[in-house]
Design a protein around this motif. Structure first.
Motif, PDB file in Angstrom:
ATOM      1  N   CYS A  42      -6.446   0.131   6.830  1.00 57.05           N
ATOM      2  CA  CYS A  42      -6.437   0.249   5.683  1.00 57.05           C
ATOM      3  C   CYS A  42      -7.701   1.959   4.932  1.00 57.05           C
ATOM      4  N   GLY A  43      -6.610   3.102   4.285  1.00 60.63           N
ATOM      5  CA  GLY A  43      -7.468   3.503   4.312  1.00 60.63           C
ATOM      6  C   GLY A  43      -8.845   3.644   3.168  1.00 60.63           C
TER       7      GLY A  43
ATOM      8  N   HIS B 103      -2.595  -3.599   5.181  1.00 63.52           N
ATOM      9  CA  HIS B 103      -1.673  -3.595   6.264  1.00 63.52           C
ATOM     10  C   HIS B 103      -3.496  -3.015   7.403  1.00 63.52           C
TER      11      HIS B 103
ATOM     12  N   ASP C 241       0.228   3.968   1.606  1.00 66.25           N
ATOM     13  CA  ASP C 241       0.000   4.345   2.994  1.00 66.25           C
ATOM     14  C   ASP C 241       1.610   4.605   3.526  1.00 66.25           C
TER      15      ASP C 241
ATOM     16  N   CYS D  70       0.112  -1.098  -0.127  1.00 62.77           N
ATOM     17  CA  CYS D  70       0.070   0.179  -0.084  1.00 62.77           C
ATOM     18  C   CYS D  70       1.069   1.313   0.154  1.00 62.77           C
TER      19      CYS D  70
ATOM     20  N   GLY E  17      -3.787   0.861  -1.266  1.00 60.67           N
ATOM     21  CA  GLY E  17      -4.749  -0.749  -1.401  1.00 60.67           C
ATOM     22  C   GLY E  17      -4.296  -1.576  -2.062  1.00 60.67           C
TER      23      GLY E  17
HETATM   24 ZN   LIG Z   1      -3.580   1.249   3.051  1.00 57.59          ZN
END
Ligand SMILES: [Zn+2]
Length: 242
Positions: free
Chosen positions: A149-150, A146, A95, A93, A118
């Motif tokens: 995850c947004g 993770h 992130d 991801c 994602g």
């Molecule tokens: Zn994420």
């Protein structure tokens, strides 16, 4: 054939493969399985899939324990100026809290990292992973999701029809919808955690089976594809038993 002669053939074949990939046709079948070549910038990275996974596990343990090794940036930079031979590829991801090299206590030249919010398989990332494994000979791919995850959270909201997102973010939620739908069947009471897990599983399965380049290497034992979930709270990566 003497060992020295074998090494020379290995160099020649690998460079030929790279040139073909760059512009003259991608002939990966000519590439060796495990090139033991003393001129590679990181000869210690020429290892089996299981040894690569073990190295990541141990690196993550050092990271969790805050006992990472000091890095010699000057010497590794010089060694890597003319080439690379990473021991693992990552589909992580995007992130900012993940940082694969940090969480596996790896140096430059060790990990061939591809990232997208994602951590799912897209055509450009797939091409990068094919390059990292078939040309650079990395024996391992890790699909790294993770906790919290947004991107997965957004996909859940989109699937529930609770929210729409601006620009291309909506497209991303559509791409992640299969993981949400799978999670609704396995663990709807903790949908975010389940969807993170299902998304990693789908990514691993896709990379194992959906492209001839990767599938051939997996079946030949030259490549292993595994999934992991990074815990934002403690930094530990849980590798999934698939
Ligand atoms: Zn994420």
């Amino acid at each position: 054939m003497c060992q020295k002669c074998t090494a020379k053939h290995t160099v020649s074949t690998q460079r030929r493969g790279f040139l073909k990939f760059a512009g003259l046709g991608f002939a990966v079948s000519a590439l060796p399985a495990y090139a033991a070549d003393p001129v590679l910038p990181k000869p210690d990275n020429v290892i089996s899939p299981d040894a690569a996974l073990d190295r990541l596990i141990k690196g993550n343990a050092r990271y969790v324990a805050n006992a990472t090794r000091p890095a010699d940036h000057t010497s590794t930079r010089a060694a890597l100026a003319k080439g690379q031979n990473p021991y693992a590829c990552l589909l992580s991801c995007a992130d900012s809290r993940i940082a694969p090299e940090l969480c596996f206590d790896a140096e430059r030249g060790d990990l061939f990292v591809t990232r997208v919010a994602g951590n799912y398989v897209t055509p450009p990332l797939l091409a990068s992973l094919e390059y990292g494994t078939a040309v650079l000979q990395a024996p391992l791919i890790v699909v790294l999701g993770h906790t919290s995850c947004g991107a997965i959270g957004a996909a859940i909201k989109a699937e529930e029809g609770a929210e729409s997102f601006p620009g291309h973010i909506q497209n991303l939620t559509s791409d992640l919808a299969p993981a949400v739908r799978a999670a609704l069947k396995t663990n709807p009471t903790d949908l975010l955690q389940a969807a993170v897990r299902e998304n990693v599983i789908l990514g691993v399965q896709s990379l194992q089976e959906s492209t001839p380049v990767l599938r051939k290497r997996v079946r030949a034992g030259q490549l292993k594809v595994v999934g992991g979930i990074y815990n934002l709270e403690n930094g530990k990566v849980e590798f999934l038993n698939l």
